[in-house]
Design an enzyme around this catalytic site. Sequence first.
Site, PDB file in Angstrom:
ATOM      1  CB  SER A  68     -13.444 -43.241 -21.239  1.00  0.00           C
ATOM      2  OG  SER A  68     -12.486 -42.671 -20.383  1.00  0.00           O
ATOM      3  CG  ASP A  69      -7.782 -44.922 -24.707  1.00  0.00           C
ATOM      4  OD1 ASP A  69      -8.099 -46.129 -24.766  1.00  0.00           O
ATOM      5  OD2 ASP A  69      -6.614 -44.518 -24.790  1.00  0.00           O
ATOM      6  CD  GLN A  70      -6.276 -43.735 -16.893  1.00  0.00           C
ATOM      7  OE1 GLN A  70      -6.140 -44.897 -16.564  1.00  0.00           O
ATOM      8  NE2 GLN A  70      -6.805 -42.821 -16.098  1.00  0.00           N
TER       9      GLN A  70
END
Length: 194
Positions: A68-70
């Site tokens: 996951s990355d944001q």
Amino acid sequence: MPKLILASTSPWRRALLEKLQISFECAAPEVDETPHSDESPRQLVLRLAQEKAQSLASRYPDHLIIGSDQVCVLDGEITGKPLTEENARLQLRKASGNIVTFYTGLALFNSANGHLQTEVEPFDVHFRHLSEAEIDNYVRKEHPLHCAGSFKSEGFGITLFERLEGRDPNTLVGLPLIALCQMLRREGKNPLMG
């Protein structure tokens, strides 16, 4: 049944995944997070989520690996972690009365068969108009120096908003659980069934 790996050392993502009451381990992915010059925020988080998940495949064969990355975007620009109180105040001044969009990339990689599922979840944060005193007090009380956008929505940051818009409130903290549950079910791992 493949075991689950969270490709992250983030305590916030760990806490979110614990909500699903399934066993998992955390491992640090080895990924260069430098944006490519031609990447949109959506493309960036999608690529990084995928690379994070796939970077652990050789260490964890026969596993389901979550990446996951944001990023936080204001006025078309990616807004990073402020790291200083002055930068936090500056970010909050810019956000005041505006909409900040978070894009969270999610990837689930089955290292046993190479199957990859990906998704990008947007989440809009509508800031109310903030006074200088409110900004100063918020930064002093919450110390959001390691949070993209200079706020913690799960804490005192809720006082800054007019409204929140998105499919899954967990997305704002960094791990879209609704989308993840759908991906896990497609891999035969239903959190409700143990």
